[in-house]
Design a protein around this motif. Structure first.
Motif, short mmCIF file in Angstrom:
data_model
loop_
_atom_site.label_atom_id
_atom_site.label_comp_id
_atom_site.label_asym_id
_atom_site.label_seq_id
_atom_site.Cartn_x
_atom_site.Cartn_y
_atom_site.Cartn_z
N ALA A 1 1.82 4.21 -1.61
CA ALA A 1 1.28 5.02 -2.70
C ALA A 1 2.37 5.59 -3.59
O ALA A 1 2.23 5.63 -4.82
CB ALA A 1 0.40 6.14 -2.14
N GLN B 1 -2.98 0.96 -14.11
CA GLN B 1 -3.29 0.22 -12.88
C GLN B 1 -2.58 0.85 -11.67
O GLN B 1 -3.20 1.08 -10.63
CB GLN B 1 -2.86 -1.23 -13.06
CG GLN B 1 -2.93 -2.08 -11.81
CD GLN B 1 -2.28 -3.45 -12.02
OE1 GLN B 1 -2.11 -3.91 -13.13
NE2 GLN B 1 -1.89 -4.07 -10.92
N GLN C 1 -3.94 4.36 -10.85
CA GLN C 1 -5.23 4.25 -10.17
C GLN C 1 -5.05 3.85 -8.72
O GLN C 1 -5.67 4.42 -7.82
CB GLN C 1 -6.15 3.26 -10.89
CG GLN C 1 -7.52 3.15 -10.30
CD GLN C 1 -8.27 4.48 -10.31
OE1 GLN C 1 -8.18 5.26 -11.25
NE2 GLN C 1 -9.01 4.75 -9.24
N ARG C 2 -4.17 2.87 -8.47
CA ARG C 2 -3.95 2.42 -7.09
C ARG C 2 -3.32 3.54 -6.25
O ARG C 2 -3.71 3.74 -5.09
CB ARG C 2 -3.05 1.17 -7.07
CG ARG C 2 -2.83 0.63 -5.68
CD ARG C 2 -4.14 0.16 -5.05
NE ARG C 2 -3.88 -0.31 -3.70
CZ ARG C 2 -4.63 -0.02 -2.65
NH1 ARG C 2 -5.73 0.70 -2.78
NH2 ARG C 2 -4.31 -0.46 -1.45
N GLU D 1 -6.05 5.88 -5.34
CA GLU D 1 -6.94 5.31 -4.33
C GLU D 1 -6.34 5.50 -2.93
O GLU D 1 -7.06 5.75 -1.97
CB GLU D 1 -7.17 3.82 -4.58
CG GLU D 1 -8.05 3.53 -5.77
CD GLU D 1 -8.03 2.04 -6.15
OE1 GLU D 1 -7.40 1.22 -5.44
OE2 GLU D 1 -8.64 1.71 -7.19
N LEU D 2 -5.02 5.40 -2.86
CA LEU D 2 -4.33 5.54 -1.58
C LEU D 2 -4.16 7.01 -1.18
O LEU D 2 -4.18 7.35 0.00
CB LEU D 2 -2.97 4.84 -1.63
CG LEU D 2 -3.05 3.32 -1.77
CD1 LEU D 2 -1.69 2.75 -2.18
CD2 LEU D 2 -3.53 2.68 -0.48
N ASP D 3 -3.95 7.88 -2.18
CA ASP D 3 -3.79 9.32 -1.92
C ASP D 3 -4.14 10.07 -3.19
O ASP D 3 -3.38 10.07 -4.16
CB ASP D 3 -2.35 9.64 -1.50
CG ASP D 3 -2.15 11.12 -1.18
OD1 ASP D 3 -3.06 11.94 -1.48
OD2 ASP D 3 -1.09 11.46 -0.64
N ASP D 4 -5.30 10.71 -3.18
CA ASP D 4 -5.76 11.39 -4.40
C ASP D 4 -5.09 12.74 -4.64
O ASP D 4 -5.49 13.49 -5.52
CB ASP D 4 -7.28 11.54 -4.40
CG ASP D 4 -7.80 12.43 -3.29
OD1 ASP D 4 -7.00 12.89 -2.45
OD2 ASP D 4 -9.02 12.66 -3.27
N ASP E 1 0.81 -1.22 0.00
CA ASP E 1 0.00 0.00 0.00
C ASP E 1 0.85 1.27 0.00
O ASP E 1 0.40 2.33 0.45
CB ASP E 1 -0.94 0.01 1.21
CG ASP E 1 -2.00 -1.07 1.09
OD1 ASP E 1 -2.41 -1.39 -0.04
OD2 ASP E 1 -2.43 -1.59 2.14
#
Length: 178
Positions: free
Chosen positions: A117, A147, A150-151, A154-157, A115
């Motif tokens: 980021a 991919q 995007q991940r 998701e963890l930190d926009d 996880d």
């Protein structure tokens, strides 16, 4: 227009660090403040960073230490952080061999901390550069860039590099080299 420069360096011997930090007046080169941090353990790198930051802020007469919690970390794992830094080093060289090394280091960081980021953002940017520079077969790594971007988001926009990679990859779909 820069008034002050933060300069420094470190030496590592095994798990021990010696860190030197200086604040330098950009106009005349005079040292405004200097400190050495000796016999620090590599595992304490985040605490060391926070301690250096607090000393510098205090020296600059800005009263933030104690009023504001330390900055959030993307990982608490020193090995993942080191792999990420190595990935950044090779990514910034931009050569095909260096970008492949960067991919390896970012993947190593993610193996340690899935996880993380910033490591996802790093992979997204490397894959995007590989696509845009035609260093790989067209569309061979574009899905991976998307991919990982995007991940990361998701963890930190707030990760700008992930947005850049996500925006660059669809552009490469429409690009067909002659």
């Amino acid at each position: 227009g820069v008034e002050t420069i933060l300069a420094g360096g470190f030496n590592q011997s095994g798990d021990q660090l010696r860190i030197e930090v200086r604040l330098v007046n950009a106009k005349d080169g005079s040292v405004m403040w200097a400190s050495n941090f000796e016999q620090k353990k590599l595992g304490d790198i985040f605490a060391i960073q926070d301690g250096i930051t607090c000393q510098i802020v205090t020296e600059l007469k800005v009263k933030l230490c104690g009023d504001v919690p330390p900055a959030s970390r993307y990982t608490q794992n020193v090995e993942a952080y080191q792999a990420y830094l190595k990935g950044l080093y090779y990514r910034n060289k931009l050569g095909p061999e260096e970008l492949n090394k960067a991919v390896g280091y970012f993947n190593e960081a993610l193996k340690i901390d899935p996880d993380y980021a910033l490591a996802h953002e790093g992979l997204a940017s490397v894959y995007a550069v590989m696509e845009l520079n035609s260093q790989v077969e067209p569309q061979s790594v574009a899905p991976l860039a998307e991919q990982h971007a995007q991940r990361a988001l998701e963890l930190d926009d707030n990760l700008a590099g992930a947005y850049v990679a996500r925006g660059a990859v669809p552009t490469s779909r429409n690009y067909a080299p002659d």
